[in-house]
Design a protein around this motif. Structure first.
Motif, short mmCIF file in Angstrom:
data_model
loop_
_atom_site.label_atom_id
_atom_site.label_comp_id
_atom_site.label_asym_id
_atom_site.label_seq_id
_atom_site.Cartn_x
_atom_site.Cartn_y
_atom_site.Cartn_z
N TRP A 52 0.84 -1.20 0.00
CA TRP A 52 0.00 0.00 0.00
C TRP A 52 0.87 1.24 0.00
O TRP A 52 1.57 1.51 0.97
CB TRP A 52 -0.90 -0.02 1.24
N PHE A 53 0.84 1.98 -1.11
CA PHE A 53 1.61 3.21 -1.23
C PHE A 53 0.80 4.26 -1.98
O PHE A 53 0.21 3.96 -3.03
CB PHE A 53 2.92 2.98 -1.99
N ALA A 54 0.78 5.46 -1.46
CA ALA A 54 0.15 6.57 -2.17
C ALA A 54 0.97 6.94 -3.41
O ALA A 54 2.19 6.81 -3.41
CB ALA A 54 0.02 7.78 -1.25
N ASP A 55 0.27 7.39 -4.45
CA ASP A 55 0.91 7.91 -5.66
C ASP A 55 1.90 6.91 -6.26
O ASP A 55 2.98 7.28 -6.72
CB ASP A 55 1.62 9.23 -5.35
N ASN A 56 1.52 5.64 -6.27
CA ASN A 56 2.43 4.62 -6.80
C ASN A 56 2.38 4.59 -8.34
O ASN A 56 1.42 5.09 -8.95
CB ASN A 56 2.12 3.25 -6.20
N GLN A 64 -4.66 7.68 -12.75
CA GLN A 64 -5.28 8.10 -11.49
C GLN A 64 -4.40 9.12 -10.80
O GLN A 64 -3.19 8.95 -10.67
CB GLN A 64 -5.48 6.89 -10.58
N THR A 65 -5.01 10.21 -10.36
CA THR A 65 -4.29 11.28 -9.69
C THR A 65 -4.22 11.02 -8.19
O THR A 65 -5.22 10.73 -7.55
CB THR A 65 -4.98 12.64 -9.93
N TYR A 118 -10.60 -1.48 -5.43
CA TYR A 118 -10.30 -1.80 -4.03
C TYR A 118 -9.82 -0.53 -3.34
O TYR A 118 -8.71 -0.06 -3.58
CB TYR A 118 -9.25 -2.90 -3.95
N PRO A 119 -10.63 0.05 -2.46
CA PRO A 119 -10.30 1.35 -1.87
C PRO A 119 -9.44 1.25 -0.62
O PRO A 119 -9.19 0.16 -0.09
CB PRO A 119 -11.69 1.89 -1.50
N ASP A 120 -9.01 2.40 -0.13
CA ASP A 120 -8.49 2.49 1.22
C ASP A 120 -9.59 2.02 2.17
O ASP A 120 -10.77 2.00 1.82
CB ASP A 120 -8.10 3.93 1.56
N TYR A 121 -9.23 1.73 3.39
CA TYR A 121 -10.23 1.21 4.32
C TYR A 121 -11.13 2.31 4.89
O TYR A 121 -12.17 2.02 5.49
CB TYR A 121 -9.54 0.44 5.44
N GLU A 131 -9.48 3.75 -5.02
CA GLU A 131 -8.79 2.56 -5.51
C GLU A 131 -7.35 2.93 -5.83
O GLU A 131 -6.99 4.11 -5.86
CB GLU A 131 -9.47 1.99 -6.75
N GLY A 132 -6.52 1.91 -6.05
CA GLY A 132 -5.20 2.13 -6.62
C GLY A 132 -4.03 2.10 -5.67
O GLY A 132 -2.90 1.82 -6.10
#
Length: 556
Positions: A52-56, A64-65, A118-121, A131-132
Motif C-alpha cells: 500500500w503506497f500513495a501515488d504509486n 489516477q491522480t 479496491y479502496p483504502d479502508y 482505488e489504486g
C-alpha cells in the motif's frame, strides 16, 4: 564456538530481511539472512500479499491522480496521535521510500499488478482513495527458483485444488453464482488452475507470490540465506550491537556484523505469556493466523537492551469463524454480504460488520469489556446459505462435520438458535427484527453498514439499494462462532525513520534495527489500507540496510 563476520545481518527471512539483504548486496556489502524455520516468508507468505503506497506508479499508469501529501492527510485523519512510532516523519518516509523501493525491486525483475475497485479502508476520509493504492504480485511459478523452489512457506490448500491468484479473484468467488462479471473471473481462475496443473506449474499466489519474487531476486543477487538458524542472543560491545549468537542444528555460531543487526523476527502473537502481560486476554495465541515461530524473539532481545515499546496491547485483528476443528478460518465476505449479522451474547449487534478487519476485531474486544462477546456469533439465514459461501463451504452445502462439532449451530427458529449458542433468545429476536427494519428502509442508521465504499467491496451488487443489507427471515438459521484472531501485533519496539531501535529517551541503540511486526506500526492502531504490514516490513528493511551502509562508510 565458530565465528564469522558480515557487513549486514538480517534476523528473519520475511520481506524486510530479504529486501535488506538485496539492498546491502546492491551497495557492495556482504549480507547474511538467517531464519529459524525451514522456510522463508513467515506469515507474509500466507497473506494477501498487498502493498500500500500513495501515488504509486500503477496509479499513474492508470491515469489516477494521487499524491504523497494526500496520503499523509489521510493518515493524519484516520491514525491521529497514536504514540511515538506513528509519527508524520515515519509515515512520510514510508511513502517516499516505498516509491524508491518499488523502482529497486522492478529493476531486479519483480512485477506488480493493479487491483481495480479496491479502496483504502476509510476512503471517505480526507485524502482517502477509492482505488489504486493497494496492489499485489502476479502468480509466480516456484520452478523458477530451481533448488530453492520449496523454500517458500506453503499456503493452506483450498478445497478441490482451487488456485486463487489475485485479490480480484478472491472477491469474485463468493459472488460467482450471483454476478456475471464475478462468474467470468472465477471461471477463468478455475480453468487457469487446470491448465497450470497440466503444465506442471507450481503456483505461488498472493503473499507467497511476493515472497517468491523477492527470493528469486535475492538468489540472483547471491544473498546468503541460512535456514533453520535461530538467534539466541545479541552480542553487545559497549552500548553497540555487533552481532548475534545463533544456533544451527545444535551448533552455536558467533555471527558478527560490522553494520548492525536487523530484527525481522515477527511479533509475539504466538507467545501466550507476552500476550497476557500486555493485555491480550481476549485474543489467544491459539487463534492467531501467525506462523508458529512468531514468539517474540526480536521483541525479547530488544527490550532487554532497553528498547522503548508502543501499542503492545494492540494486534492486527482479523476475526475468524471457528471451523469443525476449532481453528479460526478467514471470515471476510460473510460480514459484508446480505442476510448476515454479528451479535454478542445478549443478541444485539454492536458494530458495522463490514468495517475493515482491524476495526471489527477491536469492536469485538471493546464490546467484550461491557457484554460477553467472545465468541461473538455470525448469524445467517437460509437465504444466505443458498446464495453465498460460509468460509470455504459453498452455497447450499453446509459441511456436516461443522454441525457435528458444535462450532456451527442450526435451528428452524431464532429462539432455538439462541438457546443452542447461549445467546439471550428475546435479545436475538429483537436484534434481528430491528435489523430487518433497517433492511426495509435501505440504510443501516444504527451502524452505517454499506455507507462506505469499502463496506461494499465484498457486498452483492445485485442487491439494491444497499449491497450489504438483506433480511434474516428464512429458516433454517445458522450461527458460527467469531473470535478475535489476528495477523500479528500492531505494537512492538519503537523505531525511527531509519528503522533504528529507540530507547525511552528517544536515542537510538547503536547497531540495532527492526522492521515488520517486531517494530511498532507507523500507523498506530489503524489498518489504513490493505498491504500496510508487508509494506512496512519491506520499506523499513530497505532503510535499515541503507543506514548500515552509511554507518560502514563513516567507519571506513
Amino acid at each position: 564456538m565458530d565465528t564469522e563476520t558480515v557487513d549486514v545481518l538480517a534476523v528473519g527471512a520475511g520481506p524486510g530481511g530479504l529486501v535488506a539483504g538485496m539492498a546491502a548486496r546492491a551497495r557492495g556489502l556482504e549480507p547474511l539472512v538467517i531464519e529459524k524455520s525451514g522456510y522463508v516468508g513467515g506469515t507474509s507468505s500466507q497473506s494477501f500479499g498487498g502493498l500500500w503506497f500513495a501515488d504509486n506508479p500503477l496509479m499513474r499508469e492508470a491515469g489516477q491522480t494521487d499524491s504523497i501529501e494526500d496520503g499523509l492527510r489521510y493518515l493524519e485523519h484516520v491514525v491521529g496521535d497514536a504514540g511515538p512510532a506513528a509519527t508524520r516523519v515515519r509515515q512520510e518516509t514510508y511513502f517516499r521510500t516505498g516509491l524508491r523501493l518499488l523502482a529497486f525491486l522492478e529493476e531486479r525483475g519483480c512485477r506488480f499488478i493493479r487491483i481495480s475497485g479496491y479502496p483504502d479502508y476509510y476512503p471517505e476520509a480526507p485524502g482517502g482513495a477509492s482505488e489504486g493504492r493497494v496492489f499485489d504480485s502476479p502468480l509466480f511459478d516456484a520452478r523458477r527458483l530451481g533448488p530453492w523452489q520449496d523454500w517458500v512457506r506453503p499456503r493452506k490448500k483450498l478445497p478441490g485444488g482451487l488456485v486463487i491468484g489475485t485479490i480480484e479473484e478472491f472477491r469474485a468467488f463468493p459472488l460467482a453464482g450471483r454476478n456475471l462479471a464475478a462468474a467470468r473471473v472465477a471461471t477463468r481462475a478455475v480453468l487457469a488452475g487446470y491448465w497450470m496443473k497440466l503444465r506442471g506449474v507450481k503456483p505461488l499466489v498472493l503473499g507467497a507470490a511476493y515472497i517468491g519474487q523477492l527470493l528469486l531476486a535475492a538468489q540472483q543477487a547471491q544473498v546468503p540465506i541460512r535456514l533453520n538458524t535461530a538467534m539466541r542472543e545479541l552480542i553487545v560491545e559497549g552500548d553497540r550491537v555487533v552481532g548475534v549468537i545463533a544456533e544451527h542444528e545444535g551448533r552455536m555460531t558467533e555471527i558478527r556484523s560490522r553494520g548492525g543487526v536487523l530484527l525481522n523476527t515477527g511479533g509475539f502473537a504466538r507467545n501466550a505469556e507476552l500476550r497476557s502481560k500486555f493485555g491480550h486476554p481476549e485474543g489467544t495465541a491459539d487463534w492467531t493466523f501467525m506462523v508458529e515461530g512468531d514468539t517474540g524473539d526480536g521483541f525479547r532481545v530488544g527490550t532487554e537492551l532497553g528498547a522503548a515499546i508502543s501499542n503492545v496491547d494492540e494486534a492486527y485483528w482479523l476475526p475468524g469463524i471457528l471451523d469443525a476443528d476449532g481453528e479460526p478460518q478467514l471470515m471476510l465476505p460473510e460480514r459484508h454480504q446480505p442476510h448476515s449479522i454479528v451479535v454478542d451474547h445478549s443478541g444485539a449487534r454492536f458494530t458495522n460488520e463490514a468495517v475493515d478487519y482491524m476495526a471489527f476485531g477491536r469492536a469485538i474486544v471493546d464490546r467484550h469489556a461491557q457484554v460477553p462477546a467472545i465468541p461473538a456469533w455470525l448469524v445467517v439465514d437460509g437465504q444466505h446459505r443458498r446464495r453465498y459461501p460460509l468460509g470455504f463451504a459453498p452455497p447450499r452445502l453446509t459441511p456436516r462435520k461443522w454441525l457435528a462439532s458444535g462450532y456451527l449451530k442450526r435451528s428452524d427458529t431464532l429462539e432455538g438458535l439462541a438457546r443452542e449458542c447461549g445467546i439471550d433468545p428475546a435479545g436475538l429476536v429483537a436484534g434481528v427484527q430491528r435489523f430487518n427494519e433497517l433492511v426495509a428502509a435501505g440504510r443501516d442508521t444504527d451502524f452505517g453498514r454499506g455507507d462506505s465504499l469499502y463496506d461494499r467491496v465484498y457486498g452483492d451488487p445485485s442487491v439494491r439499494p444497499n449491497p450489504c443489507l438483506g433480511t434474516i427471515a428464512e429458516p433454517p438459521y445458522y450461527a458460527a462462532q467469531v473470535v478475535p484472531s489476528d495477523i500479528g501485533m500492531a505494537g512492538g519496539v519503537v523505531t525511527d525513520d531509519h528503522a533504528r531501535v529507540l530507547r525511552e529517551d528517544g536515542t537510538a541503540i547503536p547497531g540495532l534495527y527492526a522492521c515488520g511486526t517486531t517494530a511498532a506500526s507507523a500507523f498506530g492502531r489503524c489498518y489504513a489500507g490493505g498491504g500496510i504490514s508487508l509494506g512496512q516490513s519491506s520499506v523499513f528493511g530497505f532503510l535499515a540496510a541503507e543506514d548500515m551502509t552509511e554507518t560502514l562508510a563513516n567507519v571506513l
